[in-house]
Scaffold this motif. Structure first.
Motif, PDB file in Angstrom:
ATOM      1  N   PHE A  16       0.858  -1.171   0.000  1.00 43.07           N
ATOM      2  CA  PHE A  16       0.000   0.000   0.000  1.00 43.07           C
ATOM      3  C   PHE A  16       0.901   1.229   0.000  1.00 43.07           C
ATOM      4  O   PHE A  16       1.104   1.876   1.030  1.00 43.07           O
ATOM      5  N   PRO A  17       1.471   1.588  -1.160  1.00 44.96           N
ATOM      6  CA  PRO A  17       2.513   2.613  -1.184  1.00 44.96           C
ATOM      7  C   PRO A  17       1.997   4.048  -1.113  1.00 44.96           C
ATOM      8  O   PRO A  17       2.791   4.963  -0.893  1.00 44.96           O
ATOM      9  N   ARG A  18       0.692   4.264  -1.308  1.00 46.57           N
ATOM     10  CA  ARG A  18       0.175   5.631  -1.389  1.00 46.57           C
ATOM     11  C   ARG A  18      -0.532   5.979  -0.077  1.00 46.57           C
ATOM     12  O   ARG A  18      -1.356   5.215   0.403  1.00 46.57           O
ATOM     13  N   LYS A  19      -0.217   7.164   0.439  1.00 49.26           N
ATOM     14  CA  LYS A  19      -0.732   7.568   1.744  1.00 49.26           C
ATOM     15  C   LYS A  19      -1.728   8.702   1.572  1.00 49.26           C
ATOM     16  O   LYS A  19      -1.522   9.630   0.788  1.00 49.26           O
ATOM     17  N   GLY A  20      -2.839   8.613   2.298  1.00 45.78           N
ATOM     18  CA  GLY A  20      -3.845   9.663   2.281  1.00 45.78           C
ATOM     19  C   GLY A  20      -4.513   9.772   3.644  1.00 45.78           C
ATOM     20  O   GLY A  20      -4.010   9.244   4.638  1.00 45.78           O
ATOM     21  N   TYR A  21      -5.645  10.441   3.684  1.00 46.82           N
ATOM     22  CA  TYR A  21      -6.365  10.596   4.945  1.00 46.82           C
ATOM     23  C   TYR A  21      -7.863  10.716   4.658  1.00 46.82           C
ATOM     24  O   TYR A  21      -8.284  11.172   3.594  1.00 46.82           O
ATOM     25  N   VAL A  22      -8.665  10.272   5.617  1.00 47.06           N
ATOM     26  CA  VAL A  22     -10.114  10.349   5.504  1.00 47.06           C
ATOM     27  C   VAL A  22     -10.555  11.781   5.799  1.00 47.06           C
ATOM     28  O   VAL A  22     -10.173  12.359   6.824  1.00 47.06           O
ATOM     29  N   ASP A  23     -11.353  12.365   4.882  1.00 51.16           N
ATOM     30  CA  ASP A  23     -11.824  13.723   5.098  1.00 51.16           C
ATOM     31  C   ASP A  23     -13.347  13.821   5.166  1.00 51.16           C
ATOM     32  O   ASP A  23     -13.889  14.901   5.398  1.00 51.16           O
ATOM     33  N   PHE A  24     -14.041  12.688   4.961  1.00 52.90           N
ATOM     34  CA  PHE A  24     -15.495  12.742   4.983  1.00 52.90           C
ATOM     35  C   PHE A  24     -16.051  11.380   5.377  1.00 52.90           C
ATOM     36  O   PHE A  24     -15.600  10.346   4.889  1.00 52.90           O
ATOM     37  N   VAL A  25     -17.035  11.402   6.282  1.00 51.47           N
ATOM     38  CA  VAL A  25     -17.806  10.214   6.655  1.00 51.47           C
ATOM     39  C   VAL A  25     -19.274  10.580   6.507  1.00 51.47           C
ATOM     40  O   VAL A  25     -19.717  11.618   7.019  1.00 51.47           O
ATOM     41  N   ASP A  26     -20.018   9.749   5.811  1.00 51.10           N
ATOM     42  CA  ASP A  26     -21.427  10.047   5.581  1.00 51.10           C
ATOM     43  C   ASP A  26     -22.178  10.155   6.907  1.00 51.10           C
ATOM     44  O   ASP A  26     -21.723   9.649   7.944  1.00 51.10           O
ATOM     45  N   ASN A  27     -23.349  10.816   6.857  1.00 53.71           N
ATOM     46  CA  ASN A  27     -24.083  11.087   8.093  1.00 53.71           C
ATOM     47  C   ASN A  27     -25.063   9.992   8.483  1.00 53.71           C
ATOM     48  O   ASN A  27     -25.780  10.134   9.480  1.00 53.71           O
ATOM     49  N   GLN A  28     -25.119   8.890   7.707  1.00 54.53           N
ATOM     50  CA  GLN A  28     -26.011   7.807   8.091  1.00 54.53           C
ATOM     51  C   GLN A  28     -25.564   6.506   7.424  1.00 54.53           C
ATOM     52  O   GLN A  28     -24.889   6.522   6.396  1.00 54.53           O
ATOM     53  N   VAL A  29     -25.982   5.403   8.049  1.00 58.85           N
ATOM     54  CA  VAL A  29     -25.724   4.072   7.517  1.00 58.85           C
ATOM     55  C   VAL A  29     -26.837   3.722   6.532  1.00 58.85           C
ATOM     56  O   VAL A  29     -28.016   3.963   6.810  1.00 58.85           O
ATOM     57  N   ASP A  30     -26.448   3.176   5.395  1.00 55.64           N
ATOM     58  CA  ASP A  30     -27.433   2.757   4.409  1.00 55.64           C
ATOM     59  C   ASP A  30     -28.184   1.543   4.955  1.00 55.64           C
ATOM     60  O   ASP A  30     -27.585   0.481   5.147  1.00 55.64           O
ATOM     61  N   PRO A  31     -29.500   1.653   5.224  1.00 55.42           N
ATOM     62  CA  PRO A  31     -30.218   0.513   5.824  1.00 55.42           C
ATOM     63  C   PRO A  31     -30.340  -0.677   4.875  1.00 55.42           C
ATOM     64  O   PRO A  31     -30.567  -1.799   5.326  1.00 55.42           O
ATOM     65  N   ARG A  32     -30.186  -0.456   3.573  1.00 51.66           N
ATOM     66  CA  ARG A  32     -30.307  -1.568   2.628  1.00 51.66           C
ATOM     67  C   ARG A  32     -29.079  -2.464   2.646  1.00 51.66           C
ATOM     68  O   ARG A  32     -29.171  -3.677   2.477  1.00 51.66           O
TER      69      ARG A  32
END
Length: 395
Positions: free
Chosen positions: A255-271
């Motif tokens: 996994f040579p490429r490094k990044g970061y999480v900048d967004f998490v959705d506001n709800q879980v998909d119930p489906r």
């Protein structure tokens, strides 16, 4: 007659002696085969316990941070295509030119209207001034005085309307030169020179542009995994960068490429029972392309203590994993385990083993049943099997 009988007796005695010798030999051989073999030698290592940073791997897709469908704001005939399809262009570069002649004519007409409006406004201004002077000397009526004032106000309004028309005509003329709104890679030109493009009611798409650096990586996490990493997301609130991720694409083994999480959705998909996350990844070499498949490793917020063993020690019994633990009197005892991820070449055992226990790493094929005695040879976890002893000296 006597000699013949004596000779037969000798043969009978010899046969009996030979049978006794054979029976004795067979009994000796049977005793030798019945002896228990010595315990087989096996390599035994103590499990390693140390802190590791857990991670989870997800599948995702790379998407552009910015994606533009380039459409004309005025209609006309394409006169020039000023870029090469697939090129990386800078923001503001000229891509298409629409025939400018009708728009230049519109601009000239608007400028002429502005000049006429200015002339009328100047005349109205002078007439209003004369009306003010005459009204002060009571040489004209109030009605005529008010009419001259209204005429001047109307002339000023006509000037402002003519100025707006000139600005609009200049803007339409500028729209004939279609420039890149973002920096990125261009797509195929959907209209070439000589084609008529429309801006109303639905503008035609001339081409598409996608940005390349940075890029987004979208991936979905199930609820349990998300809860394990929720601490990282909470720690990242209010910071410029979120939890760290590592990404690989194509045939990249690591996994040579490094990044970061900048967004998490506001709800879980119930489906699906999943939640969408997005990571930001640098792409200075432009090797990542929107739509590309990617694998994402998301690290936990804090290290945990893990029990680590060599994969060579793990055996499979249908859907169960187990190892042989060195028990009392050097006996191999079966132990069912649950395994996790690999850390630096060693497998994490989630349950089934504890610190200080020793397991058989090399030579497990010599253990035919649980409880079988073995001859342990201690090694360090992860080491190769010891070399077999060489021939005696002089041979």
């Amino acid at each position: 007659m006597f000699k013949v009988r004596s000779f037969g007796r000798v043969i009978s005695v010899c046969a009996v002696l030979t049978g006794l010798v054979l029976i004795g030999g067979c009994g000796k051989e049977a005793n030798q085969h019945g002896a228990a073999p010595p315990p087989p030698p096996v390599s035994v290592a103590e499990v390693i316990v140390r802190d590791v940073v857990p991670s989870d791997v997800f599948n995702g897709r790379i998407e552009a941070v910015e994606s533009v469908q380039l459409r004309p704001q005025v209609g006309g005939v394409i006169e020039q295509v000023r870029y090469r399809e697939g090129d990386i262009i800078k923001k503001g570069e000229l891509l298409f030119v629409i025939d400018q002649r009708p728009f230049r004519a519109d601009l000239e007409r608007a400028e002429a209207e502005l000049a006429r409006a200015n002339a009328q406004a100047n005349l109205a201004r002078m007439e209003r001034q004369r009306a003010v002077d005459l009204y002060a000397r009571k040489l004209i009526s109030t009605e005529e005085h008010d009419q001259r004032l209204a005429t001047e106000a109307q002339a000023d309004a006509n000037v402002r309307a003519a100025e707006a028309a000139v600005r609009l005509a200049r803007l339409d003329l500028e729209y004939t030169r279609i420039r890149a709104p973002i920096t990125g890679r261009t797509g195929r030109a959907l209209f070439t020179v000589g084609n008529l493009v429309a801006s109303e009611p639905t503008p035609d798409v001339l081409t598409t542009i996608v940005s390349l650096d940075p890029v987004y990586v979208y991936f979905d996490s199930d609820e349990l995994t998300y809860l394990r990493h929720a601490g990282s997301a909470r720690q990242a609130e209010g910071k410029d960068k979120g939890p760290v991720v590592f990404v690989s694409v194509g045939n990249e083994a690591d996994f040579p490429r490094k990044g970061y999480v900048d967004f998490v959705d506001n709800q879980v998909d119930p489906r699906t029972g999943t939640i969408r996350l997005r990571a930001v990844l640098e792409n200075k070499d432009y090797q990542l392309t929107p739509g590309q498949f990617a694998r994402i490793k998301l690290l936990a917020s804090a290290p945990v203590q893990a029990v680590l063993i060599d994969d060579k020690a793990i055996l499979t019994d249908q859907d169960r994993k187990y190892v042989y633990v060195l028990g009392p009197e050097n006996r191999a005892m079966r132990r069912d385990i649950q395994i996790g991820q690999v850390y630096e070449g060693l497998r994490n055992v989630i349950s089934g083993l504890e610190a200080g226990e020793k397991i058989i790493v090399h030579g497990v094929q010599k253990v035919f049943f649980p409880g079988m005695p073995v001859t342990p040879q201690m090694i360090t976890m992860g080491d190769p099997p010891p070399a077999p002893p060489g021939p005696p000296a002089g041979h």
